[in-house]
Structure formats: C-alpha cells, structure tokens
Write an enzyme that holds these catalytic residues in place. Sequence first.
Site, PDB file in Angstrom:
ATOM      1  N   ASP A 183       3.216   2.134  -4.812  1.00 13.12           N
ATOM      2  CA  ASP A 183       2.342   2.957  -5.643  1.00 13.12           C
ATOM      3  C   ASP A 183       2.132   2.151  -6.920  1.00 13.12           C
ATOM      4  OD1 ASP A 183       1.240   4.669  -7.528  1.00 13.12           O
ATOM      5  OD2 ASP A 183       2.655   6.299  -7.173  1.00 13.12           O
ATOM      6  N   VAL A 184       0.924   1.653  -7.130  1.00 12.06           N
ATOM      7  CA  VAL A 184       0.701   0.708  -8.230  1.00 12.06           C
ATOM      8  C   VAL A 184       0.865   1.334  -9.610  1.00 12.06           C
ATOM      9  CG1 VAL A 184      -0.786  -0.810  -6.868  1.00 12.06           C
ATOM     10  CG2 VAL A 184      -1.820   1.053  -8.202  1.00 12.06           C
ATOM     11  N   ASN A 195      -5.786  -5.520  -6.006  1.00  7.06           N
ATOM     12  CA  ASN A 195      -6.984  -4.941  -5.411  1.00  7.06           C
ATOM     13  C   ASN A 195      -7.002  -3.420  -5.428  1.00  7.06           C
ATOM     14  OD1 ASN A 195      -9.330  -4.692  -3.366  1.00  7.06           O
ATOM     15  ND2 ASN A 195      -7.601  -3.741  -2.290  1.00  7.06           N
ATOM     16  N   THR A 219     -17.853  -0.277   2.789  1.00  7.10           N
ATOM     17  CA  THR A 219     -16.558   0.202   3.261  1.00  7.10           C
ATOM     18  C   THR A 219     -16.545   1.724   3.109  1.00  7.10           C
ATOM     19  OG1 THR A 219     -15.676  -0.027   1.034  1.00  7.10           O
ATOM     20  CG2 THR A 219     -15.414  -1.920   2.526  1.00  7.10           C
ATOM     21  N   LYS A 224     -12.968  -0.607 -14.864  1.00  9.77           N
ATOM     22  CA  LYS A 224     -13.189  -1.960 -14.361  1.00  9.77           C
ATOM     23  C   LYS A 224     -13.551  -2.926 -15.492  1.00  9.77           C
ATOM     24  CE  LYS A 224     -12.141  -1.284 -10.071  1.00  9.77           C
ATOM     25  NZ  LYS A 224     -10.975  -1.978  -9.465  1.00  9.77           N
ATOM     26  N   VAL A 243     -20.088  -2.775  -1.285  1.00 10.04           N
ATOM     27  CA  VAL A 243     -19.797  -3.145   0.095  1.00 10.04           C
ATOM     28  C   VAL A 243     -19.693  -1.850   0.900  1.00 10.04           C
ATOM     29  CG1 VAL A 243     -18.160  -4.314   1.634  1.00 10.04           C
ATOM     30  CG2 VAL A 243     -18.549  -5.185  -0.696  1.00 10.04           C
ATOM     31  N   TYR A 257     -15.120   5.077 -13.900  1.00 11.27           N
ATOM     32  CA  TYR A 257     -14.811   3.950 -13.026  1.00 11.27           C
ATOM     33  C   TYR A 257     -15.280   2.647 -13.677  1.00 11.27           C
ATOM     34  CZ  TYR A 257     -14.862   0.931  -8.885  1.00 11.27           C
ATOM     35  OH  TYR A 257     -14.661  -0.099  -7.988  1.00 11.27           O
ATOM     36  N   ASP A 259       0.852  -1.186   0.000  1.00 18.77           N
ATOM     37  CA  ASP A 259       0.000   0.000   0.000  1.00 18.77           C
ATOM     38  C   ASP A 259       0.890   1.238   0.000  1.00 18.77           C
ATOM     39  OD1 ASP A 259      -2.226   1.936   0.807  1.00 18.77           O
ATOM     40  OD2 ASP A 259      -3.278   0.033   1.033  1.00 18.77           O
TER      41      ASP A 259
END
Length: 264
Positions: A62-63, A89, A195, A162, A193, A158, A39
């Site tokens: 950092d992806v 993820n 979150t 995806k 979800v 978004y 992360d």
Amino acid sequence: MGVFDLTGRKALVTGGAQGLGEGMARALATAGAHVVVADVQDDLAKEVATSLGEGHGSVHLDVTDDAGWESAVADAAGQLGGLDVLVNNAGVEITSLVVDLDPDEVRRMLEVNLLGTALGLKHAFRAMRPGGIAGQGGAVVNVASVAATIAFPGIAVYSATKSGVDRLTRVAAMESGKLGYGVRVNCIYPGLVPTAMGMGLAQDVTRIGLFPSVEEAVGAVVGLTPAGRLGEVADMADAVVFLASDAARFVTGAGLPVDGGMGM
C-alpha cells in the site's frame, strides 16, 4: 551490452498488477531486468510475476503506508539480491467537477498519487544510496501524467497531484545529486491510454455531462493529440525502460512527455 539492455538490473514496480504498471514490469523483464511486482492486489501481482518467469517476484504494498514501503523495499531487495530501479507507477484518478469535489476523494488522490510517490522516493534513496541495503545507486522513474501539463475538465485534483509528482521528481533529483546518492530521478507524462483507468475517465467525464458520449470524449482527446491516436501501454513502458537504462545515464530531474504531443 546495449544501452537498452537491463540485464542484471533489479527493479520494483508499484501498481504492477495491471494496466500501465503491468506493461512496465513486462517491458523491464523483456529488457533483462529482474522485477518485483508491488501492489495491494496480491493475487494479481503474483500472477503477473509468475508469468514473467523465473527470477521475478511480488510483494504486497500500500503506497500510502510508510512502514509498508520499508518492508516492501527490504523484501524486494532480498528477493532480487539488490535494488537499482524503482518505478513509482501506482495511482488513482477520481473524476469530479470542482463544484462537486468530495474531500475524502481529494484526500485519496493526494495520498496515493503524491504521498505514495514521495514515500517511494524516500525508501528508494535509503536503499540505493551508499550504505543502504542495495547501496549501488540506481534510477527512479515516477509516473506523472499529461494532466500535469494541460487543462482538461473534470480532473482538477488529479492534475494537481500529477503536477506535484513533477515537482517531487525535480527536487529529489537535485537532492540525490547534491548528497551523492547516485540515484537518477525522472518522470514521464503519459497521454491517455485505453486501460481500465483510461476508459473509466472517458466514461466518467461523460457521466458528469462534459461530453455527450464516451466516443466523443475519446475523440476530444485524440483531437488534442498531434500524433492522432491514443497512447498504448507499450509507448509508456518503453519510455520507462529508456529512463532506467544507460541510454539515460546523463538524464536526471527531467519530465519526458509520452503523449503524442498533446501537452506541448
């Protein structure tokens, strides 16, 4: 060893410091895997890794950074003594009507959600294929979204990113098979979800006028879901454990809906 037993597996989970990623890291560890939490939030990642107990670790990642991926995968493999599971993820969602799109926000979602996943595949393949630093094959689980399969207002970009994760998954699975990498590649499509990210979406679609209240926004999602409820972190995490396990040994190039039927 049962088919859902991941004892001896070595896993790297991106965006693992909170939310779905944290839940996935915990589920993999509970199934017996040794996990490195990756992360940009270093302190939170270390806290999660420490809470998992001995044999787990964390790395900064950092992806969107190619060199960062190379370093993180090497670090994770060094900590664990190998690498055979990657959970891609990490992701961001920025709500906007199409007429109000901000190019910088579009680029941010493209970079994190799409480029980040692509780079994860790149470096997982390099590490897990024969001759790589791990070299024993493995499994990659990408996290797409039910947004890739439905038309929900306020999340056009978004949803597009995806959908791109789905396509990356299928082509990468084909390449891995054709080139003999021994890496299975699948993705899941999580439903909503509650979150911080999920509830942030409910708040944002209310803020931009698509729903009169957060409660009605959430209710609209539940109304679209045959299972009649929102998803739970455990629902998504258990699906990742399945796809990482020997129970899914003949499953690759697949997208698994974990959305209570919302996207059917």
